[in-house]
Structure formats: structure tokens, C-alpha cells
Design a protein around this motif. Structure first.
Motif: not given
Length: 330
Positions: A255, A258-259, A294-298
Motif C-alpha cells: 500500500k 502504491r502510494k 493504474k495506481f489510483s485505488d479510488k
């Protein structure tokens, strides 16, 4: 601590190549350390074309108990690094410090301060300090990113993964002998050894920051040029390192990584478009926007709309800013 032990408590690793003008100062800054324990300096000399090797061997002759020179048979960064880590493991040292042949230490109690802290704080895996930065002509670079004043003295792996700059410079490090051996293959191709070490060590414990400078980093005028192409290449290699570290650590901090990737995608999307116009900017958008998604969870649609305005309708932002300023009387 057993002061009578034949094993050094601290092993200091120094790689050097063509450092004829600097190597004596680097070595002496380490040999002048005042400690209540034994330490040993291992110098990895990588087939320099100047007098670096001769200078190192002369110091070894004078200080055989505290210094060992390990020479490569042919110039090889990888082999030199491998030699250094092997020497460290074989020394049996409990702690490791590092200093490249063109840097040097400025605090004669550096090792003692850092060892004392780690000896009494087992939940910390390493320590580092502020660093001074100078040019080849010994001119201080006050505004250098490495000459930063950090706002606290305890750091965790989250700080090292998410930081935009390298927090812990090699020359200031002292850490427990807990690194993997042999090193993973990607370490030898890593864009930043400092980042690799900080994150691997932070996985094992917290980091202590000493706000007083204990070392000097020499910023050479002949360093890598900061062209746009080079910046893109450097950034790509750094992100590759983060991906490798994420996998190597078993995605334990996925996590956080990814951030980090998302923040990097934002920077690439907006700031790399500044000097592009027309078709070039459009091509940049289609290349970088998918990475952002791609890396935006929401997906934050308000943020997405804002970025599109920056990229394609900057005049709207200027208009709204002007209207806002008029209403507030700014």
C-alpha cells in the motif's frame, strides 16, 4: 561491549576509484575516530588509474590493525561491492558504517555516538545524521537538498518509502549487521544504493536521526547532467528499484509503495508536461495518464478534472483564480 575482543565491533566500508585528491582525507577522518571499542576500515580499491591504490596501501602499511585494502583485479563496481560485503561478513562486526573515498567524516565521535544509541535501543536498526555538502573547491552548498534539516529524530519505513528525497546519506549511516548476504541481484543495478539500504534496514527497525552534521558529501562538478531525458531515465530507474523492493519484501508494504507510485505518476503527469505544447502534450497525456489511473485505488474525479484543466485548459484556471482574487480583494 568487550574491548579486549579481537573482532572489531564496527566494520567501515569504503569503495574508491580515482580519488587521489580525496582518499587521504577520507581515510584519516575514519582513523581519527575516538572510540572505546575496536573498529576496522576496509577499503575497496577498484583499479584506479591515478595514485589512489598507492595511497591506500601506504595507509595499510602504517595501520595494519585498523585498515585493510582489498583490490579488484580489473575495474568492476559489482566486484568491488561484493568484496566489501564479504569482508564485512567475515569480520564478524556487529555494526557497519560506510564512507565513499571522496567523502569524509567531520565528527571524531561519530561512531561512538551512533553505537551508544543502538546498543541501548534494540528496536532501532540504524542511525544517520545531517550532512554537509561541498563542491570540489570546498565551497558549501547551503541550498543543497542533502543539507536539509529534518523535523524529528525518529523515522520509520513509511518515511523512507514516501520521501521525495533521499533522507539518509551513505556517509552518515551506521547500522546493525543485518543485511542479506549475498545481496539480491537487483542491488547491484540499483539507481540509488542509499534508497535500497534505507528501506531494507527500515524493514528491520526504526531509524535514529542525529541533527548535527557528522560527514561531508562532495558534489562533483563533473556529475551527471540534469537534462530532461536524463531526469526521465533516473526517475524510471528509481521506480524500478521501488518495484523490486516491493517484491523483495514480500509486498508487505504494498500500500505504501502504491502510494509512492501514485505520487510519482502525478508528478510525471503534470510537471513533465510543462514544456510541451500541442501534439507533444497530447502524446504525453496518453502516455502518463494510464499510469496515474493504474495506481489510483479510488478515482478522485474532482482531482482528475483539475489535472485536465491544467493540461488542456489552463486559461480556465487563470480565469477562476482572477475571479476569486477579485472577490476577496487580493
Amino acid at each position: 561491549m568487550d574491548n579486549n575482543s579481537e573482532l572489531p565491533l564496527v566494520a567501515i566500508l569504503m569503495v574508491t576509484y580515482n580519488h587521489e585528491k580525496y582518499i587521504a582525507q577520507a581515510i584519516e577522518s575514519i582513523l581519527s575516530q575516538q572510540t572505546g571499542f575496536r573498529f576496522k576500515l576496509f577499503v575497496g580499491e577498484d583499479c584506479s588509474k591515478d595514485n589512489t591504490r598507492a595511497i591506500c596501501l601506504e595507509y595499510e602499511r602504517k595501520y595494519p590493525d585498523n585498515l585493510q585494502v582489498i583490490c579488484t583485479k580489473e575495474n568492476s563496481l559489482r566486484q568491488n561491492a561484493t568484496n566489501m560485503w564479504a569482508a564485512c561478513v567475515e569480520s564478524g562486526a556487529r555494526y557497519i558504517a560506510m564512507c565513499e573515498g571522496d567523502d569524509y567524516w567531520t565528527d571524531t565521535h561519530k561512531l561512538q555516538k551512533q553505537v551508544d544509541f543502538l546498543e541501548t535501543n534494540p528496536d532501532f536498526s540504524f542511525s544517520f545524521s545531517a550532512i554537509e555538502v561541498i563542491t570540489e573547491k570546498n565551497i558549501a552548498l547551503v541550498d543543497s537538498k542533502m543539507d536539509k534539516k529534518l523535523d524529528r529524530e525518529v523515522f520509520t519505513i513509511e518515511d523512507f518509502i514516501l520521501s521525495y528525497t533521499n533522507l539518509a546519506h551513505t556517509a552518515t549511516l551506521l547500522f546493525r549487521s543485518i543485511l542479506p548476504y549475498p545481496m539480491p541481484e537487483f542491488y547491484y543495478k540499483a539507481f540509488s544504493g542509499d534508497v535500497f539500504l534505507s528501506i531494507i534496514l527500515a524493514d528491520k527497525g526504526k531509524a535514529k536521526y542525529f541533527p548535527e552534521p557528522m560527514a561531508v558529501y562532495r558534489n562533483h562538478a563533473g556529475g551527471v547532467t540534469k537534462t530532461e531525458e536524463r531526469r526521465r531515465y533516473s526517475n524510471g530507474k528509481l521506480m524500478e528499484l521501488y518495484h523490486n523492493l516491493d517484491e523483495y519484501l514480500g509486498f508487505k508494504y504494498h500500500k505504501l509503495f502504491r502510494k509512492r507510485f501514485l505520487e510519482n505518476a502525478r508528478v510525471q503527469l503534470i510537471f513533465e508536461a510543462r514544456d510541451k505544447k500541442g501534439l507533444a502534450r497530447l502524446k504525453h497525456y496518453f502516455k502518463t495518464f494510464p499510469e496515474y489511473l493504474k495506481f489510483s485505488d479510488k478515482i478522485n474525479w474532482k482531482e482528475v478534472a483539475y489535472y485536465h484543466c491544467i493540461l488542456f485548459f489552463p486559461f480556465l484556471l487563470r480565469f477562476f483564480k482572477k475571479e476569486r482574487d477579485n472577490k476577496t480583494g487580493v
